[in-house]
Scaffold this active site. Structure first.
Site, PDB file in Angstrom:
ATOM      1  N   HIS A  89      61.600  44.394  -5.515  1.00  0.00           N
ATOM      2  CA  HIS A  89      60.592  44.615  -4.485  1.00  0.00           C
ATOM      3  C   HIS A  89      61.172  44.522  -3.068  1.00  0.00           C
ATOM      4  O   HIS A  89      60.614  43.861  -2.192  1.00  0.00           O
ATOM      5  CB  HIS A  89      59.443  43.637  -4.656  1.00  0.00           C
ATOM      6  CG  HIS A  89      58.634  43.889  -5.893  1.00  0.00           C
ATOM      7  ND1 HIS A  89      59.002  43.414  -7.126  1.00  0.00           N
ATOM      8  CD2 HIS A  89      57.483  44.574  -6.097  1.00  0.00           C
ATOM      9  CE1 HIS A  89      58.117  43.792  -8.037  1.00  0.00           C
ATOM     10  NE2 HIS A  89      57.189  44.508  -7.436  1.00  0.00           N
ATOM     11  N   TRP A 114      49.805  37.684  -5.304  1.00  0.00           N
ATOM     12  CA  TRP A 114      49.510  38.902  -6.073  1.00  0.00           C
ATOM     13  C   TRP A 114      48.991  38.548  -7.461  1.00  0.00           C
ATOM     14  O   TRP A 114      48.186  39.267  -8.043  1.00  0.00           O
ATOM     15  CB  TRP A 114      50.772  39.760  -6.186  1.00  0.00           C
ATOM     16  CG  TRP A 114      50.545  41.047  -6.913  1.00  0.00           C
ATOM     17  CD1 TRP A 114      50.140  42.245  -6.386  1.00  0.00           C
ATOM     18  CD2 TRP A 114      50.684  41.276  -8.327  1.00  0.00           C
ATOM     19  NE1 TRP A 114      50.023  43.193  -7.370  1.00  0.00           N
ATOM     20  CE2 TRP A 114      50.353  42.627  -8.568  1.00  0.00           C
ATOM     21  CE3 TRP A 114      51.057  40.472  -9.403  1.00  0.00           C
ATOM     22  CZ2 TRP A 114      50.390  43.193  -9.841  1.00  0.00           C
ATOM     23  CZ3 TRP A 114      51.085  41.033 -10.675  1.00  0.00           C
ATOM     24  CH2 TRP A 114      50.752  42.379 -10.889  1.00  0.00           C
ATOM     25  N   TYR A 168      54.792  38.131  -6.976  1.00  0.00           N
ATOM     26  CA  TYR A 168      55.319  38.634  -5.706  1.00  0.00           C
ATOM     27  C   TYR A 168      55.752  37.487  -4.781  1.00  0.00           C
ATOM     28  O   TYR A 168      55.796  37.644  -3.559  1.00  0.00           O
ATOM     29  CB  TYR A 168      54.307  39.527  -4.979  1.00  0.00           C
ATOM     30  CG  TYR A 168      54.198  40.932  -5.550  1.00  0.00           C
ATOM     31  CD1 TYR A 168      54.763  41.268  -6.776  1.00  0.00           C
ATOM     32  CD2 TYR A 168      53.531  41.925  -4.859  1.00  0.00           C
ATOM     33  CE1 TYR A 168      54.655  42.537  -7.297  1.00  0.00           C
ATOM     34  CE2 TYR A 168      53.408  43.212  -5.371  1.00  0.00           C
ATOM     35  CZ  TYR A 168      53.968  43.513  -6.584  1.00  0.00           C
ATOM     36  OH  TYR A 168      53.858  44.774  -7.096  1.00  0.00           O
ATOM     37  N   TYR A 182      58.895  52.046  -3.730  1.00  0.00           N
ATOM     38  CA  TYR A 182      58.260  50.882  -4.340  1.00  0.00           C
ATOM     39  C   TYR A 182      58.856  50.614  -5.723  1.00  0.00           C
ATOM     40  O   TYR A 182      58.934  51.506  -6.551  1.00  0.00           O
ATOM     41  CB  TYR A 182      56.767  51.154  -4.446  1.00  0.00           C
ATOM     42  CG  TYR A 182      55.896  50.006  -4.860  1.00  0.00           C
ATOM     43  CD1 TYR A 182      55.925  48.793  -4.188  1.00  0.00           C
ATOM     44  CD2 TYR A 182      55.001  50.144  -5.910  1.00  0.00           C
ATOM     45  CE1 TYR A 182      55.084  47.753  -4.554  1.00  0.00           C
ATOM     46  CE2 TYR A 182      54.147  49.115  -6.276  1.00  0.00           C
ATOM     47  CZ  TYR A 182      54.205  47.917  -5.603  1.00  0.00           C
ATOM     48  OH  TYR A 182      53.373  46.892  -5.967  1.00  0.00           O
ATOM     49  N   HIS A 183      59.272  49.368  -5.959  1.00  0.00           N
ATOM     50  CA  HIS A 183      59.882  48.945  -7.224  1.00  0.00           C
ATOM     51  C   HIS A 183      61.288  49.507  -7.406  1.00  0.00           C
ATOM     52  O   HIS A 183      61.725  49.738  -8.547  1.00  0.00           O
ATOM     53  CB  HIS A 183      59.015  49.316  -8.419  1.00  0.00           C
ATOM     54  CG  HIS A 183      57.728  48.561  -8.496  1.00  0.00           C
ATOM     55  ND1 HIS A 183      56.663  48.946  -9.282  1.00  0.00           N
ATOM     56  CD2 HIS A 183      57.326  47.425  -7.871  1.00  0.00           C
ATOM     57  CE1 HIS A 183      55.670  48.093  -9.146  1.00  0.00           C
ATOM     58  NE2 HIS A 183      56.054  47.152  -8.285  1.00  0.00           N
ATOM     59  N   CYS A 227      57.110  41.641 -11.406  1.00  0.00           N
ATOM     60  CA  CYS A 227      56.856  41.131 -10.052  1.00  0.00           C
ATOM     61  C   CYS A 227      57.161  39.635  -9.930  1.00  0.00           C
ATOM     62  O   CYS A 227      56.311  38.846  -9.544  1.00  0.00           O
ATOM     63  CB  CYS A 227      55.441  41.442  -9.566  1.00  0.00           C
ATOM     64  SG  CYS A 227      54.078  40.639 -10.400  1.00  0.00           S
TER      65      CYS A 227
END
Length: 846
Positions: free
Chosen positions: A789, A507, A489, A703-704, A445
């Site tokens: 992301h 995050w 993030y 997601y990801h 992240c």
């Protein structure tokens, strides 16, 4: 609302395709992956463990690991009754290493390549004969448990209808050197024979291959390389319908309204099962899948066991093209045909009610899909397996793609000080893996910025204060000075000055305002921008800064300035000299906050924003897209055409011709879930402001996940998951060929060629004399980009001024404004008059 768009109405979790994909994670300790789903049992000899518990929407705690069994498998494990297996070679002298052991349900027995005497060299292959045709979407491979020897490293998968003609492999890649179960996925299709070929041993310990068990996954409900067929002019009839006590006519399945339904006759004496409904397309066309949307709000009438038949005349329907049992829930169901059929009539026959509540059948909407036309919708290459989930990627010179996950290949958590990385060689399709320990940096992240000298700066994440640099020349990672503010993030961009700017990232690294700071390549130090608080650029996420300052859309302009154009509905101008400043640039037209959407610079001073949702998760995504135009300090935002599907967690890529492709995402974003996945990419055309569908993906990308423009004008799309022992890890990727590279019959179009005249480095404002072959109408620079992301702030497309300079020569001028052409690595493309790009040449602008 038209059927096939993301559905607006929701009861509890949003209805969806629950999808299995290539590269699913190994299941948790004590569970075997050979369980049956959707009514199809495993072989009688296989153990029957506790099935996965569906916990859709469960999110791992801050800096924690996702809970095991986060999602139930959606594709059934096929019944192995009657199957046989053969191998290229097997050990029978030194041990019982027969191929038949992979089907016996006993993980203590194994197939082993011949090793006694003179070992058989690679490759080694094992072939499953199902003795019937079925839709298959993955091989489930369980390595031997008693030793590391023989774990498969590089592999390929091939399919055959007759055991003789195999064609090109449908999948390949590299597996991690561990004992976990692996799911090796590919585009679902009908086949009888499935062959797994091992090309290397994962640990390089010897010329051996072993497997304890092999199983196959069936139809995941995601027909690949298809497009939805237009329902214009279609009609529907049913074996029976309710018209007395309610409007339950068959015609309701084609009206585009999910509140109306077809219902079997229930007033008076209910009509008994089976019930059938027949779609008449009033024209014969190729059909490869049926999509079924159950009624919403009531469980009565959900189909259980079903079959689908086709006909050209409405009288002779023949043998079923699909059979199975759907789960008792309100998610959209897709039945992939064992092979594409040319038909006018499609009949769905339901023989049981999923919950056994009564003799009823109902349906809200029914749609059909046909094969995509490559020249119109593009085409997908084979799925490439990675030894990790590619959560972050960066395009490198030499046709390489750098990828990394976290401290582990399939999960994140803690601050472990090391990162799993991999490099995909786009020329050979080989993937190599390396663990990076010496930087002390777990780069899950992170923020990413492509530097002026072509290196990749990665900041924060699980080790929230750290900063590391990947050097593609040295193929090595080095450390640089820690940030002043620990982050995860966060977002980054290179500035026109060659410095790197970072903002947000609550995050990770504790609470507090994650104000801006700038990294200097000369001093390799960070300086705070006290005048640029992150609070001014946050969304109104109910989770507060933990979510509201994540994944900002940043676009660098002249003089070290940055436009922050989302995901908050308010846009901001940021200056980075001195203490910096942040001032309003107005709102993004009528857009709300659009977290986990994205923005793409498709022309000089022109950006497109796509999708997103009001909060990070568990709020409906939007179909809306907006253009944002810059003229000096003036910012003008306007709504453009809507996407066909609402998307959050999607990825977008600008192409050399200025069009923008968007991949994946969810209609209702939930981390680590494949519910409400959007499998149909779309292509936005700036000339019309409209989106058109592209060929359907085989694997959900949510997601990801990532997407990147490649030097040959194609697009890599991969990743998703990283949730440990769950069913939504997608340790793989695939390359998409856009329609601009293909003729109507799918053959490659002739492409311009850049033959020479491109130096390795050039300064802003200089001119190049480029040698070309073929018809060339224009040139464009595409910045080498990095994604994670759903965010890629490095993307930008810069059309160039060029003039003919004699036969096969063109003078190409690079803009002098480093706010237009940021320093760093670019892909230089030549395009013909129809927008067909050449293969690019790498060029560093500095």
């Amino acid at each position: 609302m038209k059927f096939g768009r993301t559905h607006a109405r929701r009861r509890g979790l949003r209805r969806s395709h629950l999808l299995v994909a290539a590269g699913l994670a190994a299941v948790g300790a004590g569970l075997t992956p050979w369980l049956g789903i959707a009514g199809q049992a495993p072989a009688a000899s296989a153990p029957r463990p506790t099935p996965f518990l569906q916990q859709a929407g469960t999110t791992p705690p801050h800096h924690g690991v996702a809970p095991a069994n986060a999602m139930r498998r959606a594709a059934p494990v096929l019944d192995r009754t009657g199957w046989t297996v053969t191998a290229s070679d097997q050990e029978t002298a030194g041990q019982d290493g027969r191929a038949a052991n992979v089907l016996d349900g006993d993980e203590t027995t194994l197939w082993h390549s011949k090793w006694s005497g003179t070992a058989t060299p690679f490759p080694h292959s094992v072939t499953i004969d199902m003795h019937r045709t079925a839709v298959v979407s993955a091989i489930l491979y369980r390595p031997r448990s008693d030793s590391a020897n023989g774990r498969i490293g590089e592999y390929s998968i091939s399919l055959s209808a007759d055991g003789q003609n195999w064609g090109t492999p449908v999948a390949g890649g590299t597996l991690a050197d561990d004992g976990g179960a692996k799911s090796l996925g590919f585009a679902p299709q009908g086949t009888r024979f499935v062959r797994l070929t091992a090309l290397s041993e994962a640990g390089g310990r010897g010329p051996w291959t072993a497997a304890a068990e092999l199983n196959l996954l069936g139809d995941p409900g995601t027909p690949a390389a298809t497009v939805s067929l237009s329902r214009s002019g279609w009609t529907a009839t049913a074996s029976d319908e309710e018209t007395a006590a309610e409007d339950g006519r068959a015609a309701n399945v084609l009206d585009g309204d999910d509140a109306t339904i077809w219902h079997s006759r229930w007033s008076g004496t209910p009509a008994p099962l089976p019930h059938s409904i027949t779609i008449d397309m009033h024209r014969t066309q190729a059909v490869s899948a049926l999509t079924f949307q159950p009624r919403q709000g009531k469980a009565n009438g959900r189909p259980g066991a079903f079959s689908i038949t086709t006909s050209t005349d409405g009288a002779n329907f023949g043998t079923p093209v699909s059979m199975g049992t759907w789960r008792d829930d309100d998610t959209v169901k897709t039945a992939t045909f064992t092979r594409t059929r040319s038909a006018r009539y499609i009949r769905l026959t339901v023989t049981t009610e999923a919950g056994g509540r009564g003799p009823w059948t109902s349906a809200s909407e029914i749609g059909l899909s046909g094969p995509a036309t490559a020249g119109v919708h593009g085409s997908w290459g084979r799925i490439t397996g990675f030894p990790l989930v590619p959560v972050a990627t960066a395009v490198l010179p030499g046709d390489k793609l750098l990828a990394w996950s976290a401290y582990a290949t399939d999960r994140f958590g803690g601050s472990n000080g090391y990162t799993q990385t991999a490099i995909l060689d786009l020329k050979t399709n080989r993937v190599t893996q390396r663990r990076i320990d010496h930087t002390g940096h777990d780069m899950f992240c992170p923020g990413i910025a492509m530097l002026a000298d072509g290196r990749v700066l990665v900041t924060g994440g699980s080790n929230a204060e750290k900063a590391s640099i990947y050097d593609p020349v040295l193929d090595d990672w080095i450390t640089t000075t820690d940030m002043n503010i620990p982050r995860g993030y966060q977002s980054m961009t290179l500035l026109s000055t060659g410095e790197a700017f970072v903002l947000g990232g609550s995050w990770s690294g504790g609470a507090g305002d994650k104000a801006g700071e700038v990294w200097s390549p000369e001093t390799r130090t960070w300086r705070r921008l006290t005048g640029v608080p992150a609070s001014s650029a946050q969304t109104a996420d109910p989770a507060g800064p933990y979510r509201s300052d994540n994944h900002m859309w940043l676009h660098a302009t002249s003089g070290g300035k940055v436009l922050q154009l989302g995901p908050s509905k308010q846009m901001n101008w940021i200056t980075t000299t001195g203490a910096g400043s942040i001032t309003s640039a107005g709102t993004r037209a009528d857009s709300g906050d659009a977290m986990t959407g994205n923005a793409v610079a498709y022309d000089i001073g022109k950006l497109l924003t796509l999708g997103g949702s009001p909060a990070y998760e568990k709020t409906p995504a939007t179909r809306r897209a907006y253009t944002v135009d810059l003229s000096g300090d003036q910012v003008r935002a306007a709504r453009t055409g809507d996407m066909a599907h609402a998307r959050a967690f999607s990825n977008s890529v600008v192409l050399p011709d200025g069009k923008v492709a968007v991949f994946g995402g969810q209609g209702y974003p939930v981390p680590f879930s494949d519910a409400t996945s959007v499998l149909a990419p779309e292509l936005w055309d700036p000339a019309t402001g409209s989106f058109t569908p592209l060929a359907t993906m085989a694997v959900p990308r949510n997601y990801h996940s990532v997407a990147n423009l490649l030097p040959d004008g194609r697009i890599f799309s991969g990743g998703g998951g990283l949730c440990g022992d769950c069913a939504t890890n997608h340790a793989d990727g695939a390359v998409f060929t856009p329609p601009y590279l293909l003729n109507s019959d799918g053959s490659p179009k002739p492409r311009p060629v850049i033959a020479g005249g491109v130096p390795s480095r050039a300064a802003p404002g200089t001119s190049l004399t480029v040698d070309t072959e073929g018809s060339v109408a224009s040139f464009v620079l595409m910045r080498a980009a990095a994604a994670t992301h759903s965010t890629d702030n490095d993307q930008r497309r810069v059309p160039l001024v060029s003039t003919a300079a004699g036969s096969g020569k063109h003078t190409v001028r690079i803009p002098s404004d480093t706010g237009v052409v940021l320093p760093g690595n670019y892909l230089l493309f030549a395009l013909d008059a129809q927008g067909v790009p050449s293969i690019a040449k790498f060029l560093t602008i500095s």
